[in-house]
Each structure stands twice: as structure tokens, then as C-alpha cells.
Design a protein around this motif. Structure first.
Motif, PDB file in Angstrom:
ATOM      1  N   TYR A 272       3.142  -4.068  25.633  1.00 47.36           N
ATOM      2  CA  TYR A 272       3.807  -5.443  25.326  1.00 47.36           C
ATOM      3  C   TYR A 272       5.041  -4.201  24.074  1.00 47.36           C
ATOM      4  CZ  TYR A 272      -0.649  -8.472  25.373  1.00 47.36           C
ATOM      5  OH  TYR A 272      -0.793  -9.373  25.801  1.00 47.36           O
ATOM      6  N   GLU A 273       5.798  -4.923  23.114  1.00 50.36           N
ATOM      7  CA  GLU A 273       7.213  -5.008  22.341  1.00 50.36           C
ATOM      8  C   GLU A 273       6.018  -5.279  20.865  1.00 50.36           C
ATOM      9  OE1 GLU A 273       9.584  -3.167  20.665  1.00 50.36           O
ATOM     10  OE2 GLU A 273      10.308  -3.304  22.348  1.00 50.36           O
ATOM     11  N   ARG A 274       6.247  -3.120  20.280  1.00 48.77           N
ATOM     12  CA  ARG A 274       5.819  -2.519  19.378  1.00 48.77           C
ATOM     13  C   ARG A 274       5.752  -2.613  18.312  1.00 48.77           C
ATOM     14  NH1 ARG A 274       0.429  -4.744  20.599  1.00 48.77           N
ATOM     15  NH2 ARG A 274      -0.611  -3.849  22.422  1.00 48.77           N
ATOM     16  N   ARG A 275       7.419  -3.056  18.289  1.00 45.60           N
ATOM     17  CA  ARG A 275       8.797  -2.596  17.452  1.00 45.60           C
ATOM     18  C   ARG A 275       8.205  -3.823  16.274  1.00 45.60           C
ATOM     19  NH1 ARG A 275      13.861  -0.825  20.036  1.00 45.60           N
ATOM     20  NH2 ARG A 275      13.156  -2.488  21.547  1.00 45.60           N
ATOM     21  N   LYS A 276       8.124  -3.619  15.296  1.00 50.05           N
ATOM     22  CA  LYS A 276       8.429  -5.153  14.288  1.00 50.05           C
ATOM     23  C   LYS A 276       9.561  -5.623  14.510  1.00 50.05           C
ATOM     24  CE  LYS A 276       4.202  -4.262  11.454  1.00 50.05           C
ATOM     25  NZ  LYS A 276       2.908  -3.675  10.316  1.00 50.05           N
ATOM     26  N   ALA A 277      10.913  -4.806  14.112  1.00 51.55           N
ATOM     27  CA  ALA A 277      11.967  -5.887  14.046  1.00 51.55           C
ATOM     28  C   ALA A 277      11.864  -6.665  14.765  1.00 51.55           C
ATOM     29  CB  ALA A 277      12.640  -4.139  13.744  1.00 51.55           C
ATOM     30  N   SER A 278      11.587  -6.512  16.121  1.00 48.39           N
ATOM     31  CA  SER A 278      12.208  -6.777  17.446  1.00 48.39           C
ATOM     32  C   SER A 278      11.217  -8.432  17.115  1.00 48.39           C
ATOM     33  CB  SER A 278      11.448  -6.454  18.682  1.00 48.39           C
ATOM     34  OG  SER A 278      12.634  -7.138  19.447  1.00 48.39           O
ATOM     35  N   ALA A 279      11.776  -9.228  18.072  1.00 45.22           N
ATOM     36  CA  ALA A 279      11.515 -11.274  17.930  1.00 45.22           C
ATOM     37  C   ALA A 279      10.397 -10.419  19.110  1.00 45.22           C
ATOM     38  CB  ALA A 279      12.272 -11.589  18.959  1.00 45.22           C
ATOM     39  N   ALA A 280      10.687  -9.859  20.045  1.00 47.39           N
ATOM     40  CA  ALA A 280       9.138  -9.960  20.892  1.00 47.39           C
ATOM     41  C   ALA A 280       7.671  -9.011  20.564  1.00 47.39           C
ATOM     42  CB  ALA A 280       9.927  -9.397  22.160  1.00 47.39           C
ATOM     43  N   TYR A 281       7.748  -8.897  19.323  1.00 46.43           N
ATOM     44  CA  TYR A 281       6.903  -8.079  19.046  1.00 46.43           C
ATOM     45  C   TYR A 281       5.936  -9.029  18.819  1.00 46.43           C
ATOM     46  CZ  TYR A 281       3.496  -6.080  15.538  1.00 46.43           C
ATOM     47  OH  TYR A 281       2.657  -5.898  14.655  1.00 46.43           O
ATOM     48  N   ILE A 282       3.808  -8.118  19.196  1.00 44.76           N
ATOM     49  CA  ILE A 282       2.978  -8.705  19.588  1.00 44.76           C
ATOM     50  C   ILE A 282       2.202  -7.416  18.557  1.00 44.76           C
ATOM     51  CG2 ILE A 282       1.119  -9.177  21.204  1.00 44.76           C
ATOM     52  CD1 ILE A 282       2.657 -10.159  23.158  1.00 44.76           C
ATOM     53  N   PRO A 283       1.737  -8.122  18.482  1.00 44.03           N
ATOM     54  CA  PRO A 283       0.266  -7.057  16.724  1.00 44.03           C
ATOM     55  C   PRO A 283      -0.286  -6.717  17.891  1.00 44.03           C
ATOM     56  CG  PRO A 283       0.503  -8.937  15.763  1.00 44.03           C
ATOM     57  CD  PRO A 283       1.751  -9.508  17.200  1.00 44.03           C
ATOM     58  N   PRO A 284      -1.213  -5.407  17.700  1.00 45.66           N
ATOM     59  CA  PRO A 284      -1.406  -4.611  18.533  1.00 45.66           C
ATOM     60  C   PRO A 284      -3.420  -5.260  19.164  1.00 45.66           C
ATOM     61  CG  PRO A 284      -0.658  -2.521  16.732  1.00 45.66           C
ATOM     62  CD  PRO A 284      -0.353  -4.464  16.121  1.00 45.66           C
ATOM     63  N   ASP A 285      -3.896  -6.249  17.694  1.00 46.66           N
ATOM     64  CA  ASP A 285      -5.010  -6.888  18.009  1.00 46.66           C
ATOM     65  C   ASP A 285      -4.692  -8.529  18.730  1.00 46.66           C
ATOM     66  OD1 ASP A 285      -3.917  -7.926  15.807  1.00 46.66           O
ATOM     67  OD2 ASP A 285      -5.184  -8.039  14.104  1.00 46.66           O
ATOM     68  N   GLU A 286      -3.165  -8.956  19.020  1.00 47.74           N
ATOM     69  CA  GLU A 286      -3.392 -10.441  19.851  1.00 47.74           C
ATOM     70  C   GLU A 286      -2.812  -9.709  21.759  1.00 47.74           C
ATOM     71  OE1 GLU A 286      -1.527 -13.218  18.118  1.00 47.74           O
ATOM     72  OE2 GLU A 286      -1.253 -11.862  16.072  1.00 47.74           O
ATOM     73  N   GLY A 287      -3.343 -10.945  21.906  1.00 46.32           N
ATOM     74  CA  GLY A 287      -2.385 -10.842  23.364  1.00 46.32           C
ATOM     75  C   GLY A 287      -4.111 -11.049  24.123  1.00 46.32           C
ATOM     76  N   ILE A 322      19.204  -4.868  19.309  1.00 44.78           N
ATOM     77  CA  ILE A 322      17.949  -4.216  19.792  1.00 44.78           C
ATOM     78  C   ILE A 322      17.370  -5.004  20.481  1.00 44.78           C
ATOM     79  CG2 ILE A 322      14.996  -4.544  19.557  1.00 44.78           C
ATOM     80  CD1 ILE A 322      15.401  -5.071  16.410  1.00 44.78           C
ATOM     81  N   GLU A 323      16.931  -3.347  21.552  1.00 48.63           N
ATOM     82  CA  GLU A 323      16.463  -4.467  23.082  1.00 48.63           C
ATOM     83  C   GLU A 323      15.181  -3.896  23.416  1.00 48.63           C
ATOM     84  OE1 GLU A 323      17.733  -1.806  27.063  1.00 48.63           O
ATOM     85  OE2 GLU A 323      19.638  -4.184  26.318  1.00 48.63           O
ATOM     86  N   ALA A 324      14.086  -4.906  23.561  1.00 49.59           N
ATOM     87  CA  ALA A 324      12.756  -4.730  23.913  1.00 49.59           C
ATOM     88  C   ALA A 324      12.548  -3.953  25.152  1.00 49.59           C
ATOM     89  CB  ALA A 324      12.316  -6.475  24.670  1.00 49.59           C
ATOM     90  N   ILE A 325      11.442  -3.827  25.493  1.00 50.60           N
ATOM     91  CA  ILE A 325      10.884  -2.611  26.164  1.00 50.60           C
ATOM     92  C   ILE A 325      10.862  -2.801  27.502  1.00 50.60           C
ATOM     93  CG2 ILE A 325       8.933  -3.014  25.691  1.00 50.60           C
ATOM     94  CD1 ILE A 325       7.528  -0.465  25.688  1.00 50.60           C
ATOM     95  N   TRP A 326      10.414  -3.930  27.795  1.00 43.61           N
ATOM     96  CA  TRP A 326      10.333  -4.423  29.332  1.00 43.61           C
ATOM     97  C   TRP A 326      11.626  -5.665  29.438  1.00 43.61           C
ATOM     98  CZ3 TRP A 326       9.762  -1.247  32.781  1.00 43.61           C
ATOM     99  CH2 TRP A 326       9.258  -0.264  32.350  1.00 43.61           C
ATOM    100  N   HIS A 327      12.300  -5.763  27.977  1.00 40.60           N
ATOM    101  CA  HIS A 327      13.722  -7.136  28.739  1.00 40.60           C
ATOM    102  C   HIS A 327      12.603  -8.412  28.265  1.00 40.60           C
ATOM    103  CE1 HIS A 327      14.503  -2.819  30.380  1.00 40.60           C
ATOM    104  NE2 HIS A 327      15.166  -3.172  29.754  1.00 40.60           N
ATOM    105  N   LYS A 334       5.108 -12.688  24.954  1.00 37.40           N
ATOM    106  CA  LYS A 334       4.967 -13.391  23.503  1.00 37.40           C
ATOM    107  C   LYS A 334       5.509 -14.092  23.884  1.00 37.40           C
ATOM    108  CE  LYS A 334       6.048 -13.173  19.137  1.00 37.40           C
ATOM    109  NZ  LYS A 334       6.945 -13.000  17.691  1.00 37.40           N
ATOM    110  N   TYR A 335       6.100 -15.173  24.290  1.00 38.15           N
ATOM    111  CA  TYR A 335       6.148 -16.881  24.655  1.00 38.15           C
ATOM    112  C   TYR A 335       4.650 -16.701  25.265  1.00 38.15           C
ATOM    113  CZ  TYR A 335       7.272 -21.173  25.634  1.00 38.15           C
ATOM    114  OH  TYR A 335       7.129 -22.742  26.370  1.00 38.15           O
TER     115      TYR A 335
END
Length: 379
Positions: A272-287, A322-327, A334-335
């Protein structure tokens, strides 16, 4: 004579006096009415001017709302009544198949249902004959979208030829090919009820940009075209080939596909995108799962909402450099985390033979074509 004159004057005086009395009475009545209203209004405003004003306005609005609501309700009732009259009973022909056993699930080696009651589609979890009979009666139309940008046009012929053998056989299908090289599109004969639609789109220098722009293009064409031509959209990568049956068992309001590289991995290994600055960010304890960006779909309406979300979030990140890790795949994950899919496809529907064949994988329906990624992406 004087007496008559006197009596005439007296009657005239009485008449004028009576007129004065009547006039005074009317004036008094009017004055008290106006004064009483003004005094009452003054008292109400003094006590609670806002309440008085709002109460009057709200009452007026409520009356309007009642009328509008009644009209809407009556219109909806009329429309629903008309739609109900058009509904037809779904009647299945007589079929012979093995009786399902409530105490013997078809698969016990894999997860077949999510915590939110979305089925995970594996071989053995459905009867395609029953599903085909149901979907045929609904006369559904399926759109299959792929992007053949730059050198990726070389995969189109194999993709469509194998789709003709295995994808939604017996159903109406539109192949929507987005490309910047229209002249390189192959001439393929399709069976009745299926057609190839070539959609010319601009190219981009970087393959990452091409990948991310897919969401925007699918969104735009869903609004302008797909909604009028098909009922469901299946959005996949073009550098693949069908090797086994893929049918209506995959269709649902909105579905995603388990990524073949992570369907057995723990959450902390998900990319997942782990950078909080990104709109694609997903916290480590979710998913829940890690979904593949190269295979998703649903009704045109649901796909429109999904792609709109992803594109909007991409543009937000782009504005912040910012460009998400896997675009696009990062935004898709995230969706699906916060908009749960109503069905999930197992890795049978998206596989790479370089990963071997695990025991749980009974069928490989859609597999990657061997290629040199760098040679294809950068030309």
C-alpha cells in the motif's frame, strides 16, 4: 310654514349626526384593529423576533415541501408502478445438477466469503449453467476495456482472439480498445453480438502516466458512452491472454481481484501507499486484501464512481508533487478499503505462470503474456 321648515332642519341634523356616528364607529374599529395588530406584533418580536420570523417562514416552506414531496412521491410511485408492470418473472428451464449440501461446502481450502458477505469466486463455488440462464433472461451487455498505448498494440490480437474463445461466451460483448495507434489495430472477425470499438486517445511519455490516466479515460467514457451501450464494465490489462472460461460469475455491482503476488501475504507485506502525505495513504493497521490494478469492474455506474474517486485523488497528489507507489493500483486499493467490493475474484482470474502453480489454484483463466517490460513500456 315655519313649523315645516323647523322639522325639515331637525331631520337633516339627525341625518348628519347619524353619519358622524357611523363614521366615528368605522374609524374607531379600523384604529383598534391596526393598533391591536401592531401591538401584538411588537410584543412577539420583542419576546423572540427570530422565532416569530422563522416560524412563519418555516411554516410556509413546509407547506411548499409538502406539495413538492407529495408531487415527488406521486411521480415516483407512478414511475415505480410503471417499472413494476414491466418486470418479468425470471423463470429457469428444468436443469439437472448435483444438489447443494448445506453441511458440505464446495471448498474448505480457501476463504470463500468476506466479513462483509461478499463472495470470493473460486473454481467450484458456482454453477455456470444456472448463472448463464439468469443473465440471459436479463439480456445483459458487457463492456471489456483495455489500453493499447504505444507498443502495447502488439498484444491486442492475442487478447481479443483468446477472449472470443473464453470470455463471456454466448453473451453480448463490446471490446473497447483505447489506443494512440488506431492504424495498428488488427482486423478480427467476431461472432454475432460482439463488436470491437476503437477509441483514440493521446499518448504520454511515461508509462506511469499512461497507467494513471486510465482512470480518467474510463470515467469520461463511462459518462459519455458506456452508460448508453453496456450494463457492466470489466477493466483489464491488454498484455494478457485468456486460457480458460471467464463468465458471468464475475459480475457484480463492483468487484476487484486478489493480486496473485499477495493473496497469501500478511497485511504488513502489502505494498500500500504508506506516506501520509499521499491521498492513497493506508495506515499499517488497516487493509483487507491487496487488489490488482489490472482487473476490476462492475456496473457502469459503480465503475464511474470508482474511477472518479481514483482520478480525483491522483490529481490531488499531483498538485502536491506526489506520485503513489503503484500509481492507479494504489488508489484502487484505497477505494476498496472504504468502499467494499460486492464480489472478489480469486487469483484464478489473474495469474503469471512465472509464479508457479499453487495447489489451491485449480484453474488459470487469465494469464500474463511473457514480455520484456522495459522494451515495451519505453517505446
Amino acid at each position: 310654514m315655519q313649523k315645516e321648515t323647523y322639522e325639515r332642519c331637525s331631520r337633516r341634523k339627525c341625518f348628519y349626526l347619524l353619519l358622524c356616528v357611523v363614521a366615528l364607529f368605522l374609524l374607531s374599529f379600523c384604529w383598534y384593529s391596526v393598533r391591536g395588530t401592531a401591538l401584538h406584533s411588537h410584543m412577539a418580536i420583542f419576546c423572540d423576533p427570530q422565532t416569530r420570523t422563522r416560524t412563519s417562514e418555516d411554516a410556509f416552506r413546509l407547506e411548499l415541501l409538502k406539495d413538492v414531496s407529495f408531487e415527488r412521491t406521486r411521480t415516483r410511485a407512478s414511475e415505480n408502478s410503471s417499472q413494476l408492470e414491466l418486470l418479468k418473472d425470471v423463470f429457469l428451464e428444468r436443469m439437472l445438477y448435483e444438489k447443494p449440501d448445506t453441511l458440505k461446502p464446495p471448498r474448505t481450502d480457501v476463504l470463500m466469503m468476506t466479513p462483509w458477505f461478499a463472495p470470493i469466486v473460486w473454481d467450484g463455488s458456482y454453477n455456470i449453467d444456472i448463472l448463464n440462464a439468469q443473465f440471459h433472461q436479463r439480456h445483459i451487455r458487457i463492456g471489456l476495456t483495455v489500453f493499447a498505448i504505444k507498443k502495447y498494440t502488439v498484444f491486442v490480437k492475442t487478447f481479443i482472439e483468446t477472449a472470443e474463445k473464453f470470455f463471456m461466451v454466448g453473451h453480448k460483448v463490446n471490446y473497447y480498445v483505447f489506443t494512440d495507434r488506431v492504424k495498428e489495430m488488427p482486423n478480427i472477425t467476431l461472432v454475432d453480438g460482439r463488436q470491437l470499438v476503437v477509441l483514440e486517445v493521446p499518448s504520454y511519455k511515461r508509462w506511469q502516466e499512461v497507467s494513471m490516466r486510465r482512470m480518467e479515460m474510463i470515467r469520461d467514457h463511462s459518462l459519455k458512452r458506456f452508460i448508453n451501450e453496456v450494463d457492466y464494465l470489466v477493466c483489464v490489462d491488454v498484455d494478457m491472454r485468456f486460457t480458460d472460461e471467464v463468465g458471468v460469475e464475475i459480475l457484480s455491482d463492483v468487484f476487484g481481484t486478489l493480486h496473485p503476488g499477495y493473496f497469501r501475504a500478511p497485511r504488513e507485506r502489502f505494498t500500500y501507499e504508506r506516506r501520509k502525505a499521499s491521498a492513497a495513504y493506508i495506515p499499517p493497521d488497516e487493509g483487507d486484501f491487496y487488489y490488482a490494478g489490472g482487473y476490476f469492474g462492475g456496473t457502469v455506474e459503480e465503475v464511474y464512481m470508482l474511477t472518479s474517486f481514483c482520478h480525483s485523488e491522483m490529481m490531488t497528489d499531483k498538485g502536491n508533487n506526489i506520485e503513489a507507489i503503484w500509481h492507479d493500483e494504489s488508489y484502487l486499493n484505497k477505494y476498496f478499503l472504504y468502499h467494499k467490493p460486492t464480489k472478489i475474484l480469486s487469483p484464478e482470474y489473474l495469474w503469471d505462470n512465472n509464479m508457479g502453480v499453487p495447489e489451491v489454484l485449480k484453474r488459470r483463466r487469465f494469464i500474463a503474456v511473457p514480455k520484456n517490460h522495459n522494451a515495451i513500456r519505453n517505446r
